[in-house]
Design an enzyme around this catalytic site. Structure first.
Site, PDB file in Angstrom:
ATOM      1  CG  ASP A   1      11.452 -54.659   1.192  1.00  0.00           C
ATOM      2  OD1 ASP A   1      11.907 -55.764   0.797  1.00  0.00           O
ATOM      3  OD2 ASP A   1      11.464 -53.638   0.491  1.00  0.00           O
TER       4      ASP A   1
ATOM      5  CD  GLU B   1      12.097 -53.125  47.661  1.00  0.00           C
ATOM      6  OE1 GLU B   1      12.446 -52.146  48.327  1.00  0.00           O
ATOM      7  OE2 GLU B   1      12.574 -54.261  47.818  1.00  0.00           O
TER       8      GLU B   1
ATOM      9  CG  ASN C   1      23.569 -54.161  52.649  1.00  0.00           C
ATOM     10  OD1 ASN C   1      24.621 -53.585  52.895  1.00  0.00           O
ATOM     11  ND2 ASN C   1      22.580 -53.589  51.969  1.00  0.00           N
TER      12      ASN C   1
ATOM     13  CG  ASP D   1      14.485 -49.867  46.325  1.00  0.00           C
ATOM     14  OD1 ASP D   1      15.500 -50.243  45.722  1.00  0.00           O
ATOM     15  OD2 ASP D   1      13.831 -50.595  47.090  1.00  0.00           O
TER      16      ASP D   1
ATOM     17  CG  ASP E   1      16.490 -58.734  -0.178  1.00  0.00           C
ATOM     18  OD1 ASP E   1      17.358 -59.334  -0.825  1.00  0.00           O
ATOM     19  OD2 ASP E   1      15.391 -58.411  -0.640  1.00  0.00           O
TER      20      ASP E   1
ATOM     21  CG  ASN F   1      15.416 -51.782  50.498  1.00  0.00           C
ATOM     22  OD1 ASN F   1      16.529 -51.771  49.990  1.00  0.00           O
ATOM     23  ND2 ASN F   1      14.471 -52.629  50.143  1.00  0.00           N
TER      24      ASN F   1
ATOM     25  CG  ASP G   1      12.916 -60.453   2.615  1.00  0.00           C
ATOM     26  OD1 ASP G   1      13.771 -61.256   2.206  1.00  0.00           O
ATOM     27  OD2 ASP G   1      12.728 -59.340   2.096  1.00  0.00           O
TER      28      ASP G   1
END
Length: 879
Positions: free
Chosen positions: A608, A297, A676, A705, A339, A701, A612
């Protein structure tokens, strides 16, 4: 505006429009501009700019993962409070689950808001401006400061800042693809004769926000801004969601994979436990909790944190990320197309020689070049700047500006590769002066001037001219030709057909030496798995010299003319096997980029100029610089504050580091959760009770986390950064199947040891011989043993799998990650000895458990290291 209003603005006289907006040819005053802003509105779009806060909140808190948590909270509230006897009502489980939703959602929301804020701040560093006449003077203003009534001056490379009515134009071609989808440019003229066009965009004398100037020049009056423009009125339609990057697709696929896996496996857990313990409600709650334990999560928060942190770091190193989701593609680049001018070479071009056709320095050639460059109103490139600077040093330009007046011009475009101005001196003599690439100049010049004598250009003379230019090219110089025609006769405006029968009078030789850092930067990019290809409009000889100086191989060079002779299949092979392409037009650059992507490469294009822009849009990552033309900056995903490949290399490495840290969480968490599931299935078959209470799984958990929040602050091994990184969904599956079952081995060992040895020893006998009270104590102790072991192994495996090296000896996590994960282990370890642990139905663990735990964890880490070795041997890379 509606159709009627466009018709009125297209057909009303300029004088009436000036009166309507209280303006003139001198533009608005500062005071009038502010009044018009109040009356007609600001030049800002309200559509498609920001996601409302309420939507951000809903997106943060309502996810597939949190929906599972919310469902569990509702069920727990009903079972533990609504239908429970008065003396047994308990909201503790509901509180913990709600806390998990709040933590997950709030962290995601905070990072999402930070992400939006960071993106806006970074974008604010890159300003797109337009040339506006205010108080009688031409000034550059940010596009958002434009108001109705402003007079705008346009040139090639500019974006149209608002809806405009043309006042004057010269060979003006506009790309309206963002509005019409039509890729071909359309010509616009001030003196429109179309009264009933097929569509609003068909008016010849109206220009629309969101369009680009491809070539030519113009002056125009702003008639609508912001939401009142055509672009603003359809902004919701135009602001389509961008095509997902491979990284986004990978994240979504992984999330759905885990959700599908959870949806398939969780029912098995419910059925097995329901049969084993004969309590289907408890089995259902346990299965739902296991499902929650399988869902990462924190994934949205981890991803967003990495992107925000990475973009801020890259900004400090001179790389502005306009689109955060482009960061992964930035790190995945394996081919960089660039370029030549200003990228491999210095951003300062010097006019080295101004030669007549005898090969001698001649100020007359410089004078003609100056008049051409100074009086043209199109896009002044670095060559024009160099000519003007040289003329300011060597000529009396003040007298030239007094003695000559401009009659007309034919702007530059990328097909002709030349531009012309028509000048008149104080005696009334007119001259057309043209400069451009030497091949194009020879195409329009019928004569050449030697020592004041004009001679026809024969085949021999043509070869002599080309030999002189080739000699200069071999010295690394770019050469332009200068031609003139005296008293050109024309009725009305001059056009490209008047560029004919001209007299070549000399050459301009420009020197643009390579940057000192270019060779080292190219070598660094090569070491990091990035191939460099040069796509330039310049000629072969100049490009060869520069590429040799910077260490790029120049065995075979492909020109734009040669590309037209290849089939599609041949082109795919040519672009793969060659590095240098010369004399390319914008379409050819874009086509080559597309072919590289079709060949499976992740392509970056660095440029630039207006030529391009198409290639940058076609690339996976468009890269530009802060000094680029507006179209180039708007097309780019990444803006470099320094036009230096060394800065680009740092950005690529940062992108790879961000990708690596995200993969640490995704792969490690997915494999732990997968393991698990096997552990739970095995325990459900072995035990006469559920292996861990739903609330315990949720709390475990939560601790894990929260520890994972530190991952974005970890570092990657140097070796990991040496190769481009691409998302490979199959690698996640491989990772899960290799490392998931490894953890299950030690979970099952824990079950056996706790059920058959430690718990009976502490409680007073095997489970089946105990009374009800002793069984409760037995279960609480068992749960505590697996809770602590699971937390230790799940957290420490983060350190083991974060690197292919031996953890803690050859590679250490960052201080932040080490500290936070250690705190998580400490909290989980002491939890069974606290009142909170008692509420969670956990019991204090005996002394002999800890010795066994240390041995188990060490054995587990050793086994993971061994498995990691074989995994690396088979797949070549860990993350």
């Amino acid at each position: 505006m509606n159709k009627k209003q466009y018709f009125e603005f297209a057909t009303t006289s300029i004088t009436n429009l000036f009166d309507h907006f209280n303006t003139s040819t001198n533009g608005l005053t500062t005071l009038d501009a502010e009044e018009n802003r109040q009356q007609f509105g600001a030049n800002q779009l309200s559509n498609g700019k920001k996601t409302p806060l309420l939507v951000e909140i809903l997106k943060a808190y309502i996810t597939p993962f949190t929906l599972v948590l919310i469902t569990l909270a509702i069920i727990s509230f009903i079972t533990d409070y609504v239908i429970a006897p008065p003396g047994e009502r308990d909201l503790f489980a509901v509180f913990i689950i709600t806390l998990m939703v709040v933590v997950s959602g709030t962290m995601t929301l905070i990072q999402s808001v930070k992400s939006n804020r960071a993106t806006e701040q970074l974008k604010s560093l890159v300003k797109v401006t337009t040339n506006v006449r205010r108080n009688g003077e031409a000034i550059e203003l940010p596009i958002e400061d434009v108001v109705c009534g402003d007079i705008i001056k346009l040139a090639a490379g500019d974006m149209i800042p608002a809806d405009l009515r043309l006042l004057s134009s010269k060979d003006l071609f506009i790309s309206q693809s963002s509005l019409t989808g039509e890729s071909y440019p359309v010509e616009k003229i001030a003196e429109s004769t179309i009264l009933e066009p097929q569509s609003d965009t068909s008016y010849d004398n109206l220009l629309f926000m969101g369009s680009d100037v491809i070539s030519g020049s113009a002056e125009a009056l702003v008639i609508a801004t912001g939401n009142d423009t055509m672009f603003g009125s359809i902004a919701d339609t135009l602001s389509e969601k961008p095509i997902p990057t491979s990284f986004e697709i990978g994240i979504n696929k992984t999330s759905m994979l885990l959700i599908k896996f959870m949806a398939i496996m969780a029912p098995f857990v419910v059925i097995i436990n329901g049969i084993t313990i004969n309590n289907w409600l408890e089995a259902f709650l346990f299965g739902l909790s296991v499902a929650v334990g399988l869902t990462p999560e924190m994934l949205p928060m981890i991803v967003t944190t990495n992107l925000v942190k990475g973009s801020n770091k890259m900004a400090k190193e001179g790389t502005i990320i306009k689109n955060l989701n482009a960061i992964q593609n930035f790190g995945a680049i394996d081919v960089l197309c660039t370029d030549k001018t200003g990228t491999l070479t210095q951003d300062k071009i010097i006019l080295e020689y101004h030669l007549n056709c005898n090969g001698l320095e001649d100020d007359r050639v410089l004078k003609h070049a100056y008049l051409n460059s100074y009086y043209q109103t199109g896009l002044k490139n670095l060559l024009d700047v160099a000519i003007i600077e040289e003329a300011n040093e060597l000529l009396d330009v003040a007298s030239l500006n007094i003695n000559y007046t401009k009659v007309d011009e034919i702007p530059f475009d990328f097909e002709r590769r030349r531009m012309s101005v028509v000048m008149q001196d104080e005696h009334g003599k007119r001259q057309m002066i043209t400069k451009g690439a030497i091949e194009e100049m020879l195409a329009i010049s019928s004569f050449v001037e030697y020592d004041g004598r004009v001679m026809p250009i024969t085949a021999k003379e043509r070869q002599t001219i080309l030999s002189k230019v080739e000699e200069l090219n071999r010295d690394g110089m770019r050469v332009l030709g200068v031609s003139q025609k005296t008293n050109p006769s024309v009725e009305g405006e001059f056009s490209t057909k008047d560029e004919a029968n001209m007299v070549l009078i000399g050459y301009l030789a420009f020197l643009d030496p390579p940057k000192e850092t270019t060779k080292a930067a190219l070598e660094a990019l090569k070491e990091h798995g990035v191939g460099v290809k040069v796509f330039t409009g310049d000629n072969e000889l100049v490009t060869t010299t520069v590429c040799q100086q910077v260490g790029l191989p120049v065995e075979t060079i492909i020109s734009g003319d040669e590309l037209a002779t290849f089939s599609d299949d041949e082109l795919k092979d040519v672009v793969e096997t060659h590095q240098i392409f010369v004399k390319l037009n914008p379409t050819q650059k874009s086509d080559l980029v597309t072919l590289l992507r079709e060949n499976g490469h992740t392509v970056g294009f660095m440029g630039d100029g207006i030529n391009d822009a198409a290639a940058m849009k076609a690339a996976d990552v468009g890269i530009s610089v802060d000094t680029a033309v507006d179209i180039a900056k708007e097309s780019a995903d990444v803006i470099l504050l320094e036009k230096d490949l060394m800065v680009l290399e740092k950005g690529i490495l940062s992108g790879r580091e961000i990708f690596g840290n995200i993969m640490k969480y995704v792969k490690t968490t997915a494999s732990s959760n997968f393991g698990n599931m096997f552990s739970v299935l095995a325990a459900s078959l072995m035990l006469p009770f559920i292996p861990m209470l739903p609330i315990q799984i949720l709390f475990l958990n939560l601790i894990y986390d929260l520890s994972c929040i530190s991952i974005p602050w970890d570092r990657m091994d140097k070796e990991y950064l040496d190769k481009p990184k691409k998302w490979d969904a199959s690698s996640i599956g491989n990772f899960m199947f290799w490392f998931g079952p490894t953890s299950s081995v030690f979970d099952i060992t824990t079950f056996i040891l706790m059920f058959y040895y430690i718990c009976p020893q502490v409680i007073g006998g095997p489970f089946h011989t105990l009374d009800a009270g002793q069984k409760v104590a037995f279960i609480a102790l068992f749960h505590a043993g697996w809770f602590v072991e699971s937390l230790w192994t799940q957290t420490l495996v983060l350190h083991t799998l974060r690197t292919p090296k031996i953890p803690f000896l050859q590679s250490n996590a960052s201080f932040i990650m080490t500290t936070i994960t250690s705190l998580g282990i400490i909290v989980g370890t002491i939890l069974p000895f606290t009142a909170l642990g008692t509420n969670l139905d956990l019991a204090p663990l005996p002394g002999n458990y800890w010795l066994w735990l240390i041995i188990t964890v060490l054995a587990y880490l050793l086994l993971v290291t061994v498995v990691k070795h074989f995994y690396m041997k088979k797949y070549g890379e860990l993350l």
